[in-house]
Each structure stands twice: as C-alpha cells, then as structure tokens.
Design an enzyme around this catalytic site. Structure first.
Site, PDB file in Angstrom:
ATOM      1  N   SER A 191       0.822  -1.208   0.000  1.00 20.82           N
ATOM      2  CA  SER A 191       0.000   0.000   0.000  1.00 20.82           C
ATOM      3  C   SER A 191       0.860   1.264   0.000  1.00 20.82           C
ATOM      4  O   SER A 191       1.669   1.446  -0.894  1.00 20.82           O
ATOM      5  CB  SER A 191      -0.965  -0.065   1.186  1.00 20.82           C
ATOM      6  OG  SER A 191      -2.072   0.742   0.928  1.00 20.82           O
ATOM      7  N   HIS A 334      -7.729  -5.715   0.537  1.00 17.23           N
ATOM      8  CA  HIS A 334      -6.490  -4.930   0.541  1.00 17.23           C
ATOM      9  C   HIS A 334      -5.613  -5.348   1.728  1.00 17.23           C
ATOM     10  O   HIS A 334      -5.888  -4.988   2.871  1.00 17.23           O
ATOM     11  CB  HIS A 334      -6.900  -3.458   0.666  1.00 17.23           C
ATOM     12  CG  HIS A 334      -5.771  -2.488   0.700  1.00 17.23           C
ATOM     13  ND1 HIS A 334      -4.997  -2.205  -0.404  1.00 17.23           N
ATOM     14  CD2 HIS A 334      -5.284  -1.704   1.705  1.00 17.23           C
ATOM     15  CE1 HIS A 334      -4.091  -1.294  -0.087  1.00 17.23           C
ATOM     16  NE2 HIS A 334      -4.246  -0.971   1.187  1.00 17.23           N
TER      17      HIS A 334
END
Ligand code: GTR
Length: 352
Positions: A191, A334
């Site tokens: 990320s 995610h």
C-alpha cells in the site's frame, strides 16, 4: 487491444530512446521529474554507524537486532532493523521489508524456510505517518523551521521519500553481510509502503527485485482514468507523503507531465513484481496492470518484454510471472497476505 486508448493518452516514456544507453540518459530526466513533481528530492543522508544490538535463535533461523544511525543536515536519527536469516552456511537472497508492524512468526518461517533473509523495519520508526515534520528523520532533515508539510520548499521531500531512502541505506549495509547474496536483494512494501518500495527501486540499483503490493494511487496504478483514489484525495488526506508540487495536479491529472509508468520503469532492467487484490477498488487492480503494460517499453530496450500481455482485463487467479515485470491478481481484500509473499518468493525463484 483493450488498453490501447489508455496508453495513447499517457506521457511518452522513452522520449525517443532506442538503446539502453539512450534510456539511461532518459532515465535521469524521468527520475528528476518524478522527484520534483511528486515525491520531492531525496534528502542528504549518510549512514553514520551500524550496531548489532542483539542476536537470537529461532526455529530454523537466526535473528539479529541492528541499529542504523542515519545522519541528516540537522541531526542524527536511529532506525531499528529486525533481521531473520536461515540457520545455515552461505549467502541468501534477501527482502528489505518496509513494514507496518514487526513480522510475525508465520512470515519469518515462510521466508527463512524458503532460503531467504528478511530485514524489516517499521516505517514509523523512521518518521511518523502524519503531518508532524519536526520529529524522527523528518526533524533531522528539516530542522526547526519546518513544522508542517506546507513549510517545506515546493520540491522538498515527503515522508514516502524518507521511508524509501531508509530502505536504500538498509540495503547498502545488508549487501556487505556474509549471509546476504548482494545480487539478489528485494525491496517490498504494501500500500503506502508499496509506493515507497517503488521509489526505493527508482533511487537505488541495489534492489534486484522491487515489489509493490497493492500500491495503487501514486504507486503502480496509472492515474489517468483510474477508479477509486485520485490525486485530489491522496494529497488532501496525506499531503506529507509527497512534495507540495504534487497537490497542484489535484483535479487536473491529465496535465501531469508524467504518470506512474515512469516510476515503475525507473527500476528497469531489474525486476518489478506487482500484486493486486480484487476487492481493492480504491487502489484499482486494472490501473495497476496498466501501469505494468505502460512501463514495459523500458524493458524492451534491453531486449526483454516487460509484463505478459492479456487480451482482456486481469481477473482473480491471474499470475503473470513470465516477464521481467510480474503481476498477480488474487481474490479478497487490501492486505499483504502470506499468499502474496508466496507469489513473490516463487517469482524470484523462477527468475533466479
Ligand atoms: C489509504 C490510501 C492509499 C493506501 C492506503 C494504505 O488510506 O488512500 O493510497 O496507501 O491508505 O497505505 O493502507
């Protein structure tokens, strides 16, 4: 092909370069552009000292706790490395892992059991993940006069740059250790730290593998036409990740003289591995694949091919590991999962 219209709207990557040496010259310009307009120019940092503080033994691996003293213009900052190495003779490929939290036992066992060394540091140990510019490495770089992100020069580095530079210094030290194969050091992050890994790959040729897990906006995803997070979103919430110039492109991304394929291509001809997740619409897995496609011409200049091309959008289960840019898309959310690590380890084993 389905991606042709996106590619047609992107700033030109090669600038007419036809050979590796012409690309090397082009690359210098692209790195300068990306620093000036997006992440800020690197700070002047030196590794002033390294200490091995503690050593331990785990189940099949050896651990080391190492301290890096990083010197900047206005002071020195200390960063802790957490290292785990297979308990066997010889040198190993290694991961520099820019991490949110200390690696757990499952990850350490997977990595060391696969014959890799793991060198992790917590990104907040470098500098806080907020707009306070006065503490940690940021304070050592900027001194008393810069308190908030807005106080910096327009092209002054943001925190992604500081995290990335720390990864480069860690790799520099690691490459001299007998248990590390210096030709096979990877940098990995997830990320915001996947964006950081790509910047580290752009800064330092030390990394043979640059691994971006779900880095999305301002990472591996093409900005133009991207779903989910946009430059306006990211610069509003996280202005301190970038230099101040980047916010000028909020709402006018089509005017950017660059897009994220420039960042990916700065690691050519070394390997880049991208991981994406189906539910991660904020990052946009298709835009990440497009980043890989658009960066591929840099590898072609070296006789390679870049990423494997699909005649459709990527779908969960796709593992494109045949080229110098690897890409996988998995089902789910995610996150940097053990499943993603397994993909990265198998890519590196396949490509030696
Ligand atoms: C989000 C941010 C993303 C991504 C993510 C993360 O809030 O908008 O760009 O970096 O954080 O780092 O987990």
């Amino acid at each position: 092909m389905w991606y042709d219209s996106t590619l047609a709207n992107l700033p030109d990557l090669s600038g007419g370069a036809k050979t590796p040496s012409e690309w090397e010259q082009r690359r210098v310009k692209l790195l300068d552009l990306i620093c000036r307009e997006e992440y800020g120019y690197p700070a002047k940092l030196t590794l002033a000292g390294v200490r091995i503080d503690a050593e331990g033994i785990g189940d099949g691996f050896i651990t080391q706790s190492v301290t890096l003293d990083i010197e900047a213009e206005h002071g020195c900052h200390v960063v802790q490395l957490h290292i785990a190495v297979p308990d066997q003779e010889g040198s190993n490929p290694a991961f520099v892992y820019i991490s949110f939290e200390p690696p757990g036992e499952e990850l350490i066992k997977l990595v060391t059991g696969s014959g890799f060394a793991l060198c992790a540091f917590n990104y907040k140990n470098v500098t806080s993940d907020d707009g306070d510019m006065t503490t940690g490495l940021s304070g050592a770089v900027y001194g008393d006069k810069v308190k908030t992100p807005a106080d910096r020069p327009a092209d002054g580095c943001g925190k992604i740059m500081l995290w990335a530079q720390t990864a480069c210094l860690a790799a520099e030290w690691l490459s001299g250790q007998p248990y590390v194969d210096a030709a096979r050091i990877a940098v990995i992050g997830h990320s915001r730290l996947g964006k950081t890994a790509l910047v580290a790959g752009a800064l330092s040729g030390r990394f043979a593998y640059v691994i971006s897990n779900e880095s999305g906006c301002s990472g591996d995803a093409i900005t133009r036409g991207k779903r989910g997070e946009r430059v306006a979103d990211i610069t509003r919430v996280f202005p301190y990740w970038f230099c101040n110039n980047y916010a000028l492109y909020a709402g006018c991304e089509d005017e950017m003289p660059f897009d994220q394929h420039f960042l990916i291509a700065l690691s050519a001809p070394r390997k880049v591995i991208v991981g994406a997740a189906e539910q991660d619409i904020w990052a946009d897995p298709v835009a990440s694949y497009l980043g890989c496609v658009a960066a591929s011409p840099a590898w072609k200049l070296y006789g390679g091919s870049g990423v494997e091309l699909l005649d459709r959008e990527p779908v969960p289960g796709d593992v494109l590991h045949g080229g110098e840019i690897g890409y996988h898309l998995r089902a789910g959310e995610h996150k940097l999962k053990i499943e993603d690590w397994q993909h990265y380890i198998s890519y590196i084993r396949r490509h030696g």
